[in-house]
Design a protein around this motif. Structure first.
Motif, PDB file in Angstrom:
ATOM      1  N   ARG A 750       1.125  -1.471  -0.195  1.00 53.78           N
ATOM      2  CA  ARG A 750      -0.151  -0.205   0.160  1.00 53.78           C
ATOM      3  C   ARG A 750       0.840   1.670   0.251  1.00 53.78           C
ATOM      4  O   ARG A 750       0.521   2.223  -0.731  1.00 53.78           O
ATOM      5  N   ARG A 751       2.097   0.985   0.780  1.00 46.69           N
ATOM      6  CA  ARG A 751       2.874   2.625   0.665  1.00 46.69           C
ATOM      7  C   ARG A 751       4.013   2.273  -0.844  1.00 46.69           C
ATOM      8  O   ARG A 751       4.713   3.316  -0.615  1.00 46.69           O
ATOM      9  N   GLY A 752       3.747   1.511  -1.241  1.00 45.59           N
ATOM     10  CA  GLY A 752       4.122   1.218  -2.758  1.00 45.59           C
ATOM     11  C   GLY A 752       3.716   1.641  -3.737  1.00 45.59           C
ATOM     12  O   GLY A 752       3.089   2.453  -4.136  1.00 45.59           O
ATOM     13  N   ASP A 753       4.221   0.908  -4.899  1.00 42.25           N
ATOM     14  CA  ASP A 753       3.699   1.111  -5.891  1.00 42.25           C
ATOM     15  C   ASP A 753       2.591   0.231  -6.599  1.00 42.25           C
ATOM     16  O   ASP A 753       2.536  -1.080  -5.879  1.00 42.25           O
ATOM     17  N   ALA A 754       1.475   0.639  -6.633  1.00 44.45           N
ATOM     18  CA  ALA A 754       0.071   0.612  -7.074  1.00 44.45           C
ATOM     19  C   ALA A 754      -0.058  -0.009  -8.130  1.00 44.45           C
ATOM     20  O   ALA A 754      -1.375  -0.727  -8.629  1.00 44.45           O
ATOM     21  N   ALA A 755       0.631   0.318  -9.479  1.00 42.89           N
ATOM     22  CA  ALA A 755       0.255  -0.045 -10.569  1.00 42.89           C
ATOM     23  C   ALA A 755       0.477  -1.289 -11.048  1.00 42.89           C
ATOM     24  O   ALA A 755      -0.454  -1.771 -11.589  1.00 42.89           O
ATOM     25  N   TRP A 901      11.226 -12.542   8.717  1.00 41.97           N
ATOM     26  CA  TRP A 901      11.848 -12.566   8.079  1.00 41.97           C
ATOM     27  C   TRP A 901      11.257 -12.206   6.453  1.00 41.97           C
ATOM     28  O   TRP A 901      12.361 -11.195   5.562  1.00 41.97           O
ATOM     29  N   SER A 902      10.560 -12.565   6.535  1.00 38.45           N
ATOM     30  CA  SER A 902       9.357 -12.037   4.471  1.00 38.45           C
ATOM     31  C   SER A 902       9.089 -10.866   5.508  1.00 38.45           C
ATOM     32  O   SER A 902       9.335  -9.698   3.703  1.00 38.45           O
ATOM     33  N   GLU A 903       9.256 -10.268   5.918  1.00 36.71           N
ATOM     34  CA  GLU A 903       8.610  -8.928   5.669  1.00 36.71           C
ATOM     35  C   GLU A 903       9.835  -8.002   5.807  1.00 36.71           C
ATOM     36  O   GLU A 903       9.691  -6.950   4.894  1.00 36.71           O
ATOM     37  N   ALA A 904      10.802  -8.118   5.971  1.00 31.76           N
ATOM     38  CA  ALA A 904      12.134  -7.668   6.097  1.00 31.76           C
ATOM     39  C   ALA A 904      12.872  -8.022   4.620  1.00 31.76           C
ATOM     40  O   ALA A 904      13.494  -7.012   3.657  1.00 31.76           O
ATOM     41  N   LEU A 905      12.792  -8.924   4.123  1.00 29.09           N
ATOM     42  CA  LEU A 905      12.911  -9.791   2.899  1.00 29.09           C
ATOM     43  C   LEU A 905      12.177  -8.942   1.584  1.00 29.09           C
ATOM     44  O   LEU A 905      13.399  -7.712   0.881  1.00 29.09           O
ATOM     45  N   TYR A 906      10.263  -8.358   1.710  1.00 27.98           N
ATOM     46  CA  TYR A 906      10.059  -7.879   0.685  1.00 27.98           C
ATOM     47  C   TYR A 906      10.248  -6.277   1.134  1.00 27.98           C
ATOM     48  O   TYR A 906      10.521  -5.727   0.279  1.00 27.98           O
ATOM     49  N   ARG A 907      10.680  -6.031   2.125  1.00 25.40           N
ATOM     50  CA  ARG A 907      11.022  -4.575   2.014  1.00 25.40           C
ATOM     51  C   ARG A 907      12.260  -4.308   1.772  1.00 25.40           C
ATOM     52  O   ARG A 907      12.842  -3.220   0.476  1.00 25.40           O
ATOM     53  N   ARG A 909      13.410  -5.479  -0.515  1.00 22.51           N
ATOM     54  CA  ARG A 909      13.546  -6.302  -2.805  1.00 22.51           C
ATOM     55  C   ARG A 909      12.483  -4.488  -3.370  1.00 22.51           C
ATOM     56  O   ARG A 909      12.754  -4.239  -4.062  1.00 22.51           O
ATOM     57  N   LEU A 910      11.259  -3.877  -2.275  1.00 23.22           N
ATOM     58  CA  LEU A 910      10.319  -3.356  -2.654  1.00 23.22           C
ATOM     59  C   LEU A 910      10.134  -2.106  -2.515  1.00 23.22           C
ATOM     60  O   LEU A 910      10.576  -1.427  -3.457  1.00 23.22           O
ATOM     61  N   HIS A 911      11.334  -1.655  -1.249  1.00 26.67           N
ATOM     62  CA  HIS A 911      11.493  -0.044  -0.907  1.00 26.67           C
ATOM     63  C   HIS A 911      13.058   0.435  -1.742  1.00 26.67           C
ATOM     64  O   HIS A 911      13.289   1.171  -2.187  1.00 26.67           O
ATOM     65  N   PRO A 917      20.735 -11.336  -3.203  1.00 28.37           N
ATOM     66  CA  PRO A 917      21.643 -12.079  -2.068  1.00 28.37           C
ATOM     67  C   PRO A 917      21.493 -10.607  -0.776  1.00 28.37           C
ATOM     68  O   PRO A 917      21.788 -11.367   0.724  1.00 28.37           O
ATOM     69  N   THR A 918      21.917  -9.411  -1.413  1.00 26.09           N
ATOM     70  CA  THR A 918      21.428  -8.221  -0.772  1.00 26.09           C
ATOM     71  C   THR A 918      20.020  -8.541   0.373  1.00 26.09           C
ATOM     72  O   THR A 918      19.836  -8.301   1.714  1.00 26.09           O
ATOM     73  N   ALA A 919      18.892  -8.538  -0.307  1.00 29.19           N
ATOM     74  CA  ALA A 919      17.601  -8.650   0.322  1.00 29.19           C
ATOM     75  C   ALA A 919      17.692  -9.809   1.076  1.00 29.19           C
ATOM     76  O   ALA A 919      17.274  -9.915   2.218  1.00 29.19           O
ATOM     77  N   MET A 920      18.744 -10.645   0.345  1.00 29.35           N
ATOM     78  CA  MET A 920      18.346 -11.958   2.069  1.00 29.35           C
ATOM     79  C   MET A 920      19.096 -11.873   2.880  1.00 29.35           C
ATOM     80  O   MET A 920      18.851 -12.012   4.550  1.00 29.35           O
TER      81      MET A 920
END
Length: 953
Positions: A750-755, A901-907, A909-911, A917-920
């Motif tokens: 919701r805070r990111g790209d809604a396209a 872990w999932s929340e931090a991973l996607y933060r 990746r997306l933000h 490897p960096t996201a992991m």
């Protein structure tokens, strides 16, 4: 057993004796019909008819020499008379059948059948005499190793018998028998298996009492299966053939002789030298009775008998004596079959072991004169002689020449794998490849021993070409089948889908017999699909060099390849003793600064594997002692990581690993008082180096993220399907952490790209049917659910995302694994929506738009690892579907820790637009820091369970 020996025997010594039980015994009624059709028959006609019939009876009774003498006498008389074409054709056909029975006079068979077809003319091309003549000529060409000519005749015979006599006729079955010989000569082993299975099914139904013909087909099928690596099925067919022959002996004695020989080969393949020799001794006596003491057929048995002797320590000269006896027969009889001269190379093999390298070189060069032009996957492949020549040259210190020879051998091996995969199922092609031939090992060892950095880089390039061939073939095949609009291909694809779904169900909830039948059904469907889509022939064989890899590597990144080297010196060539020696693990490091490749000997492979196993055992016990965990981790780090770290300074390490080291959690290795994850160092695993060169995924997804969570909705009372024999079907534990992680991901989006929005499927909505529909439309796929894998018992409700089932998987198959989705209210009888998404079903999906597939369930990295193909199970399934990177769990993961872990991973990746490897690394650091801040254990079980495999971007 020496894997090198296994492959040598498989390719070079199987076909000759099988073509020996050819068409003659099946064609006794075809020849007399020619003369009988001549309306002007007189007393001479009647006499000729009677003689032709007598020749057929003699052949059926196994009296080939007398039959040939009478056929030749009849042909001589015919040459002095002016006979009508049909009568002369009948006599020439009788002669051709008698010549065929000798199994050595192939050119004479071709000459006689050419004359028959010329006499009959094109108007009678589809008559029984013409069909018989084509069958005889096709078999002769197969025996002469001329597959194109053999296939032309025998494919026409198959079509003609199907159209004239029907697809369920005995004549059609016998034509298929013969076609299988040509297919084997052409290395079309999948086609040969299909032909033989079809022919046997016809014979079992139409002529079950003809035990001689049934045994003949079973022997041929077993031998083809053995070549393909399916030893268990081969043995079952051999045993049935032996029982049939004992109940109804083949009058010629050939079925019994050949099945004894075949069983000898089978036990030799299993490294059971004593049992093999016992069968060979019986086979020699049987062949002397059936073929004579100076027959090339006997020579082949003696050659393989020598190979079995060579497996036993100190029996080299005994083996040479058998090889020499076989070679003497081939030379005395002036055999034109290259396979009959294999003893030349086998004698040279023994000379390698004796360090008589100059003699060995001469022998292998002489052998290559016979084999050089043979197809790579044929039973007269030049592979063995090429490899032996490399060993002989290496033993003389001629490294550059030795490496060139080893490279040629490895190129031949790779070409053989591609050729065989063109007509076999994925599993059968894997079995063929797993009968490994250590040409790559020898090329690597020669390069290391030479001290030449250029040769080391060329050896690495050879390894890159070897990796992932079967996966690339299968992925291309499935992709084309999914997209095709061709009606015939769509029908084959539907058969494959139904067969794969049946196997998925059988893997989870059926007994061994049902699973075996389902596996066989899938293999048949896949062979038909493979023959229609021979992707192996289109696979790119372009070599990738180190310069190209260097250009593709991101800045500050080193590439590490870990390889267990079994063959390390010249006399390891084809040597069974290597199997009892411990391979040595080597690291090959491509530094980030353009420096040459570094080679590092890490130590005995078994020691490293044992240390890793002990460390992982401690890793999966978060309640265990931290001191023991750190002690074991430090020992492993000192053995594996420290030597690599001393050679290279990099911010990122890309790893290509084989075997146990593929599952090594690098970030969790101890580093001082902390872990490697806390250093400015990120790790990433590649399936193979080609992923560095893959083009980026085109942005075409409808969903930026498809999240599937906690499909076991308490409101529906979803359970593991009753077919999954886990005692009584019972409700799976809820995964509240999975729901929380999806809620957090929704807030991130919701805070990111809604396209390109996120789609969440929770509880009852997380059905298999919905996932099948939506996954191909997603860029990122996140599965926060239970994983299922066969194990000793059912998992308890312990807060992890996994359940194990007692499924007793077939040992020949990869470990079945599945993801649990919502069970439909009607019980899920539809296999496409039954709540279990298995690996074959995943592979059938079009996931080419998926950049990440995150399998946030327990032990999703379960599955066998294969030297050239990497990790199987769910990881390969998503890869076959087209997903670029798969994130997997090494062990049963904690529900709440996985959500964090999932929340931090996607933060990341997306933000932050971080690469994989960096996201992991960031996700692992977040979980580790949060646990320490709360005063909780920093045990790696909570934060190091996941790893990414595939594209690094």
């Amino acid at each position: 057993m020496s894997t090198a020996q296994t492959t040598r025997y498989r390719w070079l010594h199987a076909a000759t004796l099988l073509v020996a039980i050819g068409v003659a015994a099946n064609a006794t009624n075809a020849v007399p019909a020619i003369a009988a059709s001549d309306a002007s028959a007189d007393a001479a006609d009647i006499e000729e008819n009677a003689e032709i019939a007598a020749i057929g009876q003699l052949l059926a009774a196994g009296h080939g020499d007398e039959a040939l003498a009478r056929a030749q006498a009849l042909a001589r008389r015919a040459r002095t008379a002016r006979l009508p074409p049909a009568r002369e054709a009948a006599i020439q056909l009788a002669l051709a059948r008698a010549l065929d029975h000798t199994e050595v006079q192939h050119e004479a068979v071709v000459a006689a059948t050419d004359r028959v077809l010329a006499l009959l003319g094109p108007d009678q091309a589809d008559t029984p005499p013409a069909i018989t003549a084509r069958r005889l000529r096709g078999v002769a060409h197969a025996r002469m190793r001329k597959p194109a000519l053999a296939l032309a005749d025998l494919e026409q015979a198959v079509r003609a018998t199907r159209e004239r006599d029907g697809a369920e006729s005995i004549d059609h079955a016998d034509a298929l028998y013969d076609l299988s010989l040509a297919q084997r000569t052409a290395a079309d082993y999948g086609g040969a298996i299909t032909s033989l299975e079809t022919a046997l099914a016809i014979r079992r139904k139409a002529a079950p009492d003809d035990r001689v013909a049934l045994a003949r087909g079973l022997i041929r099928l077993g031998q083809t299966q053995r070549i393909s690596g399916d030893l268990d099925r081969a043995e079952a067919n051999y045993r049935e053939a032996l029982a049939l022959d004992e109940a109804s002996p083949d009058p010629s004695g050939r079925n019994g002789a050949v099945v004894l020989y075949a069983l000898g080969n089978l036990h030799r393949n299993r490294n059971e030298a004593d049992r093999a020799i016992a069968y060979y001794e019986r086979a020699v006596r049987a062949f002397e009775r059936a073929y004579g003491t100076d027959s090339p057929m006997l020579a082949v048995v003696l050659n393989n008998y020598g190979n079995a002797e060579s497996l036993r320590a100190g029996r080299g000269e005994a083996a040479v004596a058998l090889f020499q006896r076989a070679l003497d027969i081939a030379e005395r009889t002036h055999s034109q079959d290259p396979g009959h001269y294999m003893p030349v190379a086998n004698i040279a093999m023994v000379r390698i072991w004796q360090h008589r390298y100059v003699e060995a070189e001469a022998g292998f060069r002489r052998a290559l004169e016979r084999f050089a032009d043979a197809p790579a996957a044929s039973e007269t492949t030049p592979l063995f002689a090429q490899h032996g020549l490399a060993a002989a040259l290496w033993g003389q210190g001629r490294h550059a020449e030795a490496f060139a020879a080893a490279s040629s051998a490895e190129a031949t091996r790779q070409a053989a794998v591609r050729a065989v995969a063109a007509s076999l199922s994925d599993q059968q092609a894997l079995a063929f490849q797993e009968q490994d031939y250590e040409t790559l090992d020898h090329a690597i060892a020669i390069a290391i021993d030479s001290g030449d950095a250029g040769l080391v880089e060329r050896a690495w390039s050879l390894a890159i070409s070897a990796r992932g061939q079967l996966t690339a073939i299968q992925a291309a095949r499935l992709m084309q089948a999914r997209a095709s609009g061709d009606a015939k291909l769509r029908a084959l694809w539907q058969d494959w889908l139904e067969a794969s779904s049946a196997l998925e169900r059988a893997r989870i909830g059926a007994d061994a017999s049902v699973r075996s039948a389902a596996q066989a059904r899938l293999e048949r469907a896949e062979r038909r699909l493979a023959i229609a889509l021979p992707q192996a022939r289109e696979l790119s064989t372009r070599a990738i060099g180190m310069a190209e890899l260097r250009a593709a590597m991101p800045r500050g990144t080193a590439l590490v390849w870990l390889h267990d080297l079994a063959h390390r010196k010249p006399d390891d060539f084809a040597n069974a003793a290597v199997d009892v020696e411990d391979p040595e693990t080597w690291a090959f490091v491509l530094p980030p600064d353009g420096a040459p490749v570094a080679t590092i000997a890490l130590g005995p492979a078994s020691v490293i594997a044992n240390e890793l196993e002990q460390w992982l055992a401690s890793m999966q016990n978060p309640a265990g002692g931290s001191d023991l965990l750190r002690q074991r981790g430090q020992a492993l780090a000192a053995r594996v990581w420290a030597p690599i770290a001393a050679k290279v300074a990099a911010q990122r390490i890309f790893v290509v690993a084989e075997g146990p080291l593929l599952r090594l959690p690098w970030p969790a290795l101890p580093d001082g008082d902390g872990y490697l994850v806390e250093r400015d160092l990120a790790f990433h695993l590649l399936n193979d180096e080609r992923e560095l060169l893959a083009p980026p995924v085109a942005p075409r997804a409808r969903h930026a993220l498809l999240a599937v969570a906690d499909p076991n909705d308490a409101a529906t009372g979803a359970v593991i399907p009753a077919k999954a024999r886990c005692g009584e079907a019972r409700a799976l534990p809820e995964l509240p952490g999975a729901r929380r992680e999806v809620a957090r991901l929704e807030r991130l989006f919701r805070r990111g790209d809604a396209a390109t929005p996120m789609l969440s499927l929770l509880g009852d909505a997380a059905s298999e049917a919905r996932f099948r529909r939506e996954a191909p439309r997603a860029s990122l796929v996140h599965l926060a659910t239970h994983g299922i894998a066969p194990a000793a018992d059912c998992a308890d409700d312990d807060g992890t995302r996994g359940v194990s089932l007692t499924a007793e998987p077939d040992a020949r198959a990869t470990a079945p694994t599945a993801l649990v989705l919502a069970t439909p209210r009607d019980g899920g009888e539809d296999s496409t929506n039954d709540g279990l998404l298995g690996e074959l079903e995943i592979a059938a999906l079009d996931l080419s738009a998926v950049r990440w597939a995150v399998l946030a369930a327990c032990s999703t990295a379960a599955g066998a690892t294969h030297r050239y193909e990497g990790l199987y199970g769910l990881a390969r399934a998503f890869r076959l579907g087209g997903a670029r990177t798969v994130l997997l769990s090494r062990w049963p993961v904690d529900d709440e820790a996985t959500a964090q872990w999932s929340e931090a991973l996607y933060r990341a990746r997306l933000h932050d637009r971080a690469d994989t490897p960096t996201a992991m690394q960031r996700a692992q650091r977040v979980v580790l820091a949060a646990r320490r801040a709360r005063g909780d254990s920093d045990h790696p079980w909570y934060w190091a369970g996941f790893f990414a495999l595939g594209d690094w971007r």
